[in-house]
Design an enzyme around this catalytic site. Structure first.
Site, PDB file in Angstrom:
ATOM      1  CG  HIS A   1      -0.164   0.182   2.531  1.00 51.69           C
ATOM      2  ND1 HIS A   1       0.288  -0.895   3.260  1.00 51.69           N
ATOM      3  CD2 HIS A   1       0.246   1.284   3.225  1.00 51.69           C
ATOM      4  CE1 HIS A   1       0.919  -0.468   4.348  1.00 51.69           C
ATOM      5  NE2 HIS A   1       0.915   0.857   4.340  1.00 51.69           N
TER       6      HIS A   1
ATOM      7  CG  HIS B   1      -3.493   0.350   5.314  1.00 53.05           C
ATOM      8  ND1 HIS B   1      -2.860  -0.854   5.363  1.00 53.05           N
ATOM      9  CD2 HIS B   1      -2.721   1.201   6.046  1.00 53.05           C
ATOM     10  CE1 HIS B   1      -1.765  -0.738   6.095  1.00 53.05           C
ATOM     11  NE2 HIS B   1      -1.661   0.473   6.521  1.00 53.05           N
TER      12      HIS B   1
ATOM     13  CG  HIS C   1       4.796   4.750   4.268  1.00 50.47           C
ATOM     14  ND1 HIS C   1       4.085   5.345   5.285  1.00 50.47           N
ATOM     15  CD2 HIS C   1       4.211   3.539   4.100  1.00 50.47           C
ATOM     16  CE1 HIS C   1       3.131   4.528   5.696  1.00 50.47           C
ATOM     17  NE2 HIS C   1       3.174   3.438   5.005  1.00 50.47           N
TER      18      HIS C   1
ATOM     19  CG  HIS D   1       1.547   1.161  12.585  1.00 50.20           C
ATOM     20  ND1 HIS D   1       2.135   2.383  12.760  1.00 50.20           N
ATOM     21  CD2 HIS D   1       2.067   0.662  11.440  1.00 50.20           C
ATOM     22  CE1 HIS D   1       2.963   2.623  11.750  1.00 50.20           C
ATOM     23  NE2 HIS D   1       2.949   1.591  10.945  1.00 50.20           N
TER      24      HIS D   1
ATOM     25  CE1 TYR E   1       5.947   3.766   7.670  1.00 50.60           C
ATOM     26  CE2 TYR E   1       5.970   3.024   9.937  1.00 50.60           C
ATOM     27  CZ  TYR E   1       5.277   3.307   8.778  1.00 50.60           C
ATOM     28  OH  TYR E   1       3.918   3.106   8.716  1.00 50.60           O
TER      29      TYR E   1
ATOM     30  CD  GLU F   1       4.423   0.197   7.155  1.00 48.92           C
ATOM     31  OE1 GLU F   1       3.643   0.370   6.202  1.00 48.92           O
ATOM     32  OE2 GLU F   1       4.054   0.100   8.334  1.00 48.92           O
TER      33      GLU F   1
END
Lengths: 307, 307, 307, 307
Positions: free
Chosen positions: D153, D199, D214, D246, D255, D265
């Site tokens: 993503h 996501h 990112h 997260h 990251y 990431e």
């Protein structure tokens, strides 16, 4: 999800001793008990599932699977799929809302393989168990046993795989993610998906219709598979095989039996797929490696113990 | 390390085909080739080992173990231990410095179990492989295969376990970390340590003297055990059993065979011990679970295939 | 273990609120409460430890470490080490048996760094917690929180590192496993071992004597470090840094604070060493990477928050 | 996949030095170089991806993202989505087949957030890299560096989140998986999915349009995140933050920056979602924990360094 079938939503399993089964699925597998009904059925769910239940234990005289249910996106889809099933030539049965507590009306049908499936659009939304909806923690502290993440799929043994494939792919919108082909090119195993998972339901060719091989629950990591293996041993639970990896799907897995003799799998990982991926094919002559990637040979029990 | 014996330092294994063996231990197990000698022997080490070699492959007509060597802290200890061995009634043989390239003189003896062991105080210090001595990175990037961390221990099959115990504990300073006792209280398995490891050498009661069960290499994690299992399958290497856990030591493990039929183990974890810990005891009636914690039954191969 | 000092046996930590501290070390770190005494001290141990306690919480007006104790192999060793300490010029204090419940007499001394240490030969043997001595399972089911495996080491801040080194190495039989050298070649950090662990006690150069940096508890895996991190967050515990890896020792780690402000570490992995290994050296100019291998820079808090 | 948008298919990133960028994405991230074109663009893919490329490095004077492309199920869908975009009021640009080597025609549009997106239905099917289509091994032996599994993503910073939400949800068929709401109930972060992933694309409210935060690549395990962290350090790559978890999505992550300053990431895990799941909500006052679950505070760099 081409036709609006969204995910495996529940499986109803016959158990010989309800309390022994509850102890197994709640304390060992780590599911949460959410309800019981007047028929003596016990409802459970895994902690990440948002609907009320995904496993129903049905006290009975013999083990096996009563039915597996798929949730569809909405009522209109349910109506359409009923028509499509009938048009395909598959009779359906109407199960009224509430027959399973918290579940809307279900459309029930028998696949050519001899297994009973259901479609439904509504189930009571209870949210993930043990975490809040706002600012949720990573996981609930009070999980038990294997801490199963979700009910993932079932594997069925039966015949008429080609017709079953046609029904699931062309009527219900599944796609073929993985398969085993014999030397004649006939499909003897089909792993069908409606998501990016390697299988939402799978079928193995078997002369007898309607046999149940296993219900599978997802774990998060290979460490969790080890923990499951340890717990199986600590609780004197009957093991089938594992920890190991499958060739098919490449999932990392362990198999064991509930007190009634129904086989369970817990697994992690496994390949992802999209509908435009060519199906992964294993040749039947490599069936040992396809099933048990490390041992590269089948154990008799895995092929013949069915409920 | 009560008597100055420090650690397992090397094992010499007979192999039928030197190049096939090299490929196995270098490319699959992930050891580093460090030298060869005029006898055709090939020297290897694991990357964290600071001395020149820990595995010697000896081309031969039949598989098996020639000898296992322990490093002692210094020459004075070597002198003392020779006297102690003789005083105990164990003849010794002197192997001159350089007979193994880079290794100092060795004191060789045969334990009552029929296995040949050696003690030595000096070996060429080559440092860890692939990392610097100052500001070392966490691991070298160029490791192959299973990326074995170190040669860890050997397991021997033989008789006269009581006398062998007496020699290792009272002369060499080992302590009993774990054991299996039969219904008469006789020890049928003894895991002996000179460190905090669950075993630096182990013996299983067996009617024939001097048989070799396996050489074991340490891995860092259970993920590495899975990776090892995958590599065993990808390279069509003969597997014995695993991934699984032992009851004894609780190590997480997998067993396989080198091309000559010698058994290898790679494992991670396992209990730690100090000399004041009571030995862990398993009852022979639970031998299945003691050996394979998950399956809780032995496979015939594990008990009978020896070199 | 050259002089018979066997392992870190206990640490007594001052806490401002005994019940808050107990909750922290029992429910979060996962230690087991084993006793209390009339002074209000609370005794705890990690589940794999065979002796009665390894952590003593001492209610007090300010945080910090009262003392760290090492277990020696027997009473004769204790007598010898007392003489050796006195001969070296280090006064000792005799603490009678029973002053800590279940612990034999202790020889107490203050190292040149300003920290109080103890030696003792006897402590009540209670065995591993939650598993049987015969046919032990892999782990107990009822562990809480981080499920700490053992009290592992302490890190001290203080001056006179050279004299402290001399005392620990030449009197107590430790060896230097890892060090940080400044541009003049002066040792500003020394990691000392009596086992194959990368440190049983460590000292960082600091102008003020007798400061306490952290007590460290061992975990089994990197997954456990993640779980610890999650639990720190879920319980609103003050975090220092992590999950990360150290350059020194290469351990995988996370740091946090108890309710009194004492720093804790839980970690897994880390290099092993034998006494014949050359010490690992990090240059002070690479101190950031030596301490925090991934960030490669120090956080101010880690260097300055001491108790 | 309600409207036939299937998955993130590619991202084109501007890099200052093509060879340095290639080395970064190929040798460190572990992508496979699959082609170059006359504009000097370099094409890469992750090993599990079946299409020819998912990352395009575009040599340029400044870093940033040129566009992100989504694959749709077929040409008819592409035609329909073009009409739907236009009907919604979003102009589209036609990019002819072959402009990216091996890729069919693309429909390009700029979202209200200021970012350029594309839709396409066809890309050369090259199959998974390094494994066979029949009887595939679990993974290829020759993977480099972090062994990234797939391009997963992108996260964008920009304004007009509400209009962007409307476009992605109502025109393209995404659903809101996770969000951050400020004290007024305004959405300041939206994580949008077309699959069961947490996501497929995400947007953070930011006063400047069209900024790139990112590109993210999937790893298999938390061990792999550690390995990534180690490699970042070994290669002196600029790190941003991690390993950590997260709060949003609960993914485990690290990251870092490519040589041009574009943020990358790599992560594993993360919650799954279905379209009937209520979105997960984090309150802006808990933004620290929402972003970095362990530290529970933001680092300035994460919020302000954009390309």
């Amino acid at each position: 999800m081409r036709k609006g079938v969204m995910r495996p939503g529940h499986v109803q399993i016959r158990v010989l001793d309800a309390e022994a089964a509850l102890k197994h699925y709640r304390d060992l597998v780590g599911l949460i008990e959410t309800d019981r009904d007047e028929q003596g059925r016990i409802y459970l769910k895994a902690w990440t599932e948002v609907d009320k239940f995904s496993l129903v234990l049905n006290p009975s005289d013999e083990p096996g699977m009563d039915f597996m249910g798929f949730k569809v996106v909405d009522e209109a889809t349910l109506v359409q799929l009923e028509q499509d099933l009938l048009a395909w030539g598959c009779p359906v049965e109407h199960i009224p809302a509430g027959e399973l507590r918290g579940c809307g009306r279900r459309i029930r049908f028998v696949a050519p393989s001899g297994h009973t499936f259901e479609l439904y659009a509504e189930k009571e939304y209870t949210g993930k168990w043990g975490v809040t909806e706002v600012n949720p923690e990573a996981w609930p502290m009070d999980l038990k046993g294997m801490r199963a993440v979700r009910f993932d799929h079932c594997l069925m043994y039966g015949d008429e795989l080609a017709a079953t494939y046609d029904l699931f792919v062309n009527v219900l919108g599944f796609y073929l993610a993985e398969q085993v082909l014999d030397e004649n090119g006939d499909r003897i195993a089909q792993f069908l998906s409606i998501s990016t998972k390697a299988h939402d339901v799978a079928f193995i060719m078997h002369p007898e219709k309607g046999k149940f091989h296993h219900a599978s629950f997802f774990l998060e990591t290979w460490e969790d598979v080890l923990r499951a293996a340890d717990l199986i041993s600590m609780t004197d639970t009957s093991i089938d095989i594992g920890p190991t990896r499958h060739g098919l799907t490449h999932g990392k897995t362990i198999y064991f039996f509930d007190p009634s003799g129904n086989r369970n799998e817990v697994f992690c990982g496994g390949d992802y797929n999209y509908p435009d991926h060519k199906p992964v094919t294993w040749a039947a002559e490599q069936l040992g490696k396809a099933i048990f990637y490390h041992d590269r040979q089948l154990n008799e029990r895995f092929l013949t113990v069915l409920t």
